[in-house]
Design an enzyme around this catalytic site. Structure first.
Site, PDB file in Angstrom:
ATOM      1  N   ARG A  40       0.806  -1.236   0.000  1.00 42.73           N
ATOM      2  CA  ARG A  40       0.000   0.000   0.000  1.00 42.73           C
ATOM      3  C   ARG A  40       0.834   1.280   0.000  1.00 42.73           C
ATOM      4  O   ARG A  40       0.364   2.319   0.469  1.00 42.73           O
ATOM      5  CB  ARG A  40      -0.986   0.014   1.173  1.00 42.73           C
ATOM      6  N   LYS A  65       1.857  10.955 -11.874  1.00 42.41           N
ATOM      7  CA  LYS A  65       1.049   9.972 -12.590  1.00 42.41           C
ATOM      8  C   LYS A  65       1.835   8.687 -12.747  1.00 42.41           C
ATOM      9  O   LYS A  65       2.967   8.690 -13.231  1.00 42.41           O
ATOM     10  CB  LYS A  65       0.672  10.499 -13.970  1.00 42.41           C
ATOM     11  N   GLU A 108       7.052  17.436 -25.894  1.00 46.37           N
ATOM     12  CA  GLU A 108       6.519  17.884 -24.595  1.00 46.37           C
ATOM     13  C   GLU A 108       7.138  19.221 -24.194  1.00 46.37           C
ATOM     14  O   GLU A 108       6.482  20.072 -23.596  1.00 46.37           O
ATOM     15  CB  GLU A 108       6.777  16.833 -23.508  1.00 46.37           C
ATOM     16  N   LYS A 118       5.560  22.512 -15.633  1.00 48.38           N
ATOM     17  CA  LYS A 118       4.666  21.433 -15.221  1.00 48.38           C
ATOM     18  C   LYS A 118       4.399  21.481 -13.723  1.00 48.38           C
ATOM     19  O   LYS A 118       3.254  21.301 -13.282  1.00 48.38           O
ATOM     20  CB  LYS A 118       5.235  20.073 -15.609  1.00 48.38           C
ATOM     21  N   GLU A 172      -5.877  16.903 -11.215  1.00 50.29           N
ATOM     22  CA  GLU A 172      -6.326  17.048 -12.597  1.00 50.29           C
ATOM     23  C   GLU A 172      -7.825  17.246 -12.739  1.00 50.29           C
ATOM     24  O   GLU A 172      -8.486  16.578 -13.519  1.00 50.29           O
ATOM     25  CB  GLU A 172      -5.900  15.821 -13.422  1.00 50.29           C
ATOM     26  N   ARG A 219      -4.839  21.432 -14.831  1.00 48.45           N
ATOM     27  CA  ARG A 219      -3.856  20.404 -15.145  1.00 48.45           C
ATOM     28  C   ARG A 219      -4.152  19.710 -16.471  1.00 48.45           C
ATOM     29  O   ARG A 219      -3.247  19.240 -17.159  1.00 48.45           O
ATOM     30  CB  ARG A 219      -3.811  19.363 -14.029  1.00 48.45           C
ATOM     31  N   ASN A 252      -2.495  18.129 -21.330  1.00 45.61           N
ATOM     32  CA  ASN A 252      -2.814  17.112 -22.322  1.00 45.61           C
ATOM     33  C   ASN A 252      -2.959  17.678 -23.729  1.00 45.61           C
ATOM     34  O   ASN A 252      -3.491  17.009 -24.607  1.00 45.61           O
ATOM     35  CB  ASN A 252      -4.089  16.371 -21.912  1.00 45.61           C
ATOM     36  N   HIS A 294      -2.700  15.428 -26.639  1.00 46.35           N
ATOM     37  CA  HIS A 294      -2.695  14.048 -26.143  1.00 46.35           C
ATOM     38  C   HIS A 294      -3.958  13.278 -26.494  1.00 46.35           C
ATOM     39  O   HIS A 294      -3.905  12.062 -26.655  1.00 46.35           O
ATOM     40  CB  HIS A 294      -2.480  14.021 -24.626  1.00 46.35           C
ATOM     41  N   HIS A 327      -3.281  10.093 -28.300  1.00 48.84           N
ATOM     42  CA  HIS A 327      -3.639   8.764 -27.786  1.00 48.84           C
ATOM     43  C   HIS A 327      -4.429   7.968 -28.818  1.00 48.84           C
ATOM     44  O   HIS A 327      -4.255   6.753 -28.940  1.00 48.84           O
ATOM     45  CB  HIS A 327      -4.464   8.888 -26.505  1.00 48.84           C
ATOM     46  N   HIS A 371       5.222   7.834 -28.232  1.00 55.72           N
ATOM     47  CA  HIS A 371       4.247   8.711 -27.585  1.00 55.72           C
ATOM     48  C   HIS A 371       4.462  10.169 -28.011  1.00 55.72           C
ATOM     49  O   HIS A 371       3.518  10.871 -28.390  1.00 55.72           O
ATOM     50  CB  HIS A 371       4.358   8.576 -26.058  1.00 55.72           C
TER      51      HIS A 371
END
Lengths: 368, 368
Positions: free
Chosen positions: B118, B140, B182, B224, B234, B238, B242, B245, B249, B262
């Site tokens: 955990r 992330k 990026e 960032k 997010e 935030r 993207n 993206h 994606h 990517h």
């Protein structure tokens, strides 16, 4: 209906406890932010309660994911069924996952909620006594690994917990006892008056008296919530909730998941913690016997498996999460109603505890 | 060496940026709380940098887990290798996981750290430009699901990020360009002066000038970090990170993970976001071309795959995390240096964007 509030700043949530709550939309709808709901349950619970819960959620886009039943399925493959169901139904980040079932369903559904798209909302509807008083408070979620229980998981808080005492009517007697192990634990570690109340109320509780159940569940949840409030990430006092669990996990691991119920293993493990606390001179024999007698009256085992020797225990305890940098920390009782976490004990006391004749002690207590 | 601080209350952490940091124990040891360290890397990076890092961690009980390389392995089976390694070596809750590699290693090692018992400590050592400027900030972590990228994961912050610009010398040119996608993004969404600096510095950057790299990485991480500070989970601003993206994606999913890098998909996706922002009348053609030209100078594709039609994009975009209750939100540019997240646009503008003739636009810009 009793309502407790678990205070965790912006992650605070209510626990509703009472008869018939499963059918009450007002326990659920205020905590469902989006249009999508995914009920996660298992093949045993689904025929009993799924329709009722779907009814309470009428008006939302509800899917259900029915998992195989049992601790043996608390693994990644079963977890994957939840993700598959969510993705096939195109559930987005505003979906709410509702866990309907015992601790295994709650742990897996909660972990799925913690991980799905990096976290979605989550409501717990625990249907066993054990999950009602234990896993529904504290935010522990996760799955087992072949090399250890609960080794993969997350701390993740639900938006609400809905406890319907009526769901205990379909619970096997053995599981009711297993749940009582955790209830008794709260008395032992932090609430001596509650221990006295339990001694006076154990018969109505075992007979499923709704008022006694609501009271026992509420006091247990409150005890756990108080401890969790004080220490959300289990660096200190929260570890006292593991009374009996280090010994108990060793039993579960050694015997194979599901052979002993978790609560049964905790019962025997609590007996061992009582024994060791007595051997350290922290509690006297009368106090040990008071604890053991209550465990016995709740129908719990107080004798570890005959097949397990001291080395078996030590080997399995060494991978337990309570091991920090190789030192084995145990939860023991300073007195009835006060637990401590310590690695400061003679190794021979631990070994003597592991090899004590619990069968003889139990026989003597039963004879009294 | 430059040091940035990502401010997140009790989860704040430093980012160290400079030449040769991989061999510097002072970048690591202050952030290792226990005796155990598990380096997670892959079969490509291990022969290049593992020994150096082990050297810097001398004195701790260090194990390493070497994963297969590539996005195709960013799944549960590979993640399991990390848990297996930790449990076999009996790593406890005070272990520190160090991610040595690109974004895939960082995402998986970070997710493993978030889930192992955990949650255990975690240090990132990103070795690709993309991971240095993107995935090392923001917390992330996660893995892919057959039905979508990054569908299972957690928000989890490292204790420190160590960026050694020297590690870019072994990076393939194609991946350097992918990382620049990026870097350029930060200029476009929130820092117009940085965009100007990049236009002036793109040649030294592509030539791996250490000072230019340190500056570009530091400004990207700072951009960032500022956005993440403002919105850790997010829910709002935030999402502007993207940019490109959602389109990107869709390209990655349609082509199959790993066919387009990517950053390449983000490059083409950014071109599409520029195009759509122009078609909405928010930026003029000169601004669109300024963005496209910088992408081209960084060696990036600005033309989506010829094989993909508008319906392919729409189908793949619908399972993207930016879809809330069925409405498709896109990151677009209000002007160069200011992004917005919106679902308030005519559907025909989106469709026109998906079917625009990017090859012709690129040819024209290259001809200029």
């Amino acid at each position: 209906m009793q309502t407790l509030k678990v205070e965790l700043a912006e992650r605070s949530y209510p626990i509703y406890i009472g008869e018939g709550l499963l059918a009450n939309p007002q326990c659920f709808l205020p905590h469902v932010a989006g249009k999508q709901v995914a009920i996660v349950t298992n093949e045993t619970v689904a025929p009993l309660y799924l329709a009722q819960l779907e009814q309470a959620l009428a008006g939302r886009a509800v899917i259900s994911v029915v998992l195989p039943d049992g601790e043996a399925h608390k693994n990644w493959e079963t977890l994957q069924l939840i993700f598959d169901g969510l993705l096939k139904a195109r559930h987005d980040r505003r979906t709410t996952i509702v866990a309907l079932g015992g601790g295994v369903v709650g742990d897996m559904a909660g972990f799925a909620a913690a991980c799905y798209q990096r976290g979605v909302d989550f409501i717990q509807v625990p249907t066993t006594l054990l999950s009602q008083v234990d896993s529904s408070v504290g935010g522990k979620t996760g799955i087992n690994h072949p090399l250890g229980k609960n080794m993969v998981g997350a701390f993740y808080q639900p938006k609400a917990v809905v406890i319907d005492t009526a769901s205990l009517r379909t619970l096997p007697a053995r599981e009711l006892s297993a749940g009582m192990a955790e209830v008794i634990k709260y008395g032992l570690i932090c609430d001596e008056p509650f221990l006295g109340w339990l001694e006076a109320s154990i018969e109505p509780l075992m007979g499923l008296d709704p008022q006694a159940l609501t009271e026992a569940i509420a006091r247990s949840c409150q005890a756990k919530a108080d401890v969790v409030n004080a220490d959300e990430r289990e660096t200190g006092v929260r570890a006292t909730l593991n009374l009996g669990h280090t010994f108990g996990h060793a039993i579960e691991t050694h015997m194979g998941y599901g052979v002993w119920l978790h609560g049964e293993a905790v019962g025997a493990g609590t007996a061992m913690a009582l024994e060791m606390s007595m051997r350290l001179g922290w509690i006297d024999q009368a106090a040990r016997d008071r604890g053991l007698r209550l465990l016995l009256r709740a129908g719990l085992p107080v004798v570890p498996p005959a097949a397990m020797g001291a080395d078996d225990f030590l080997r399995h305890m060494a991978v337990d999460k309570k091991v920090l940098d190789g030192r084995m920390r145990l939860v023991l009782l300073r007195r009835l109603g006060e637990a401590v976490v310590t690695d400061d004990y003679p190794q021979e006391t631990l070994r003597a505890t592991l090899t004590a004749d619990y069968a003889a002690i139990a026989a003597q207590l039963r004879g009294k």
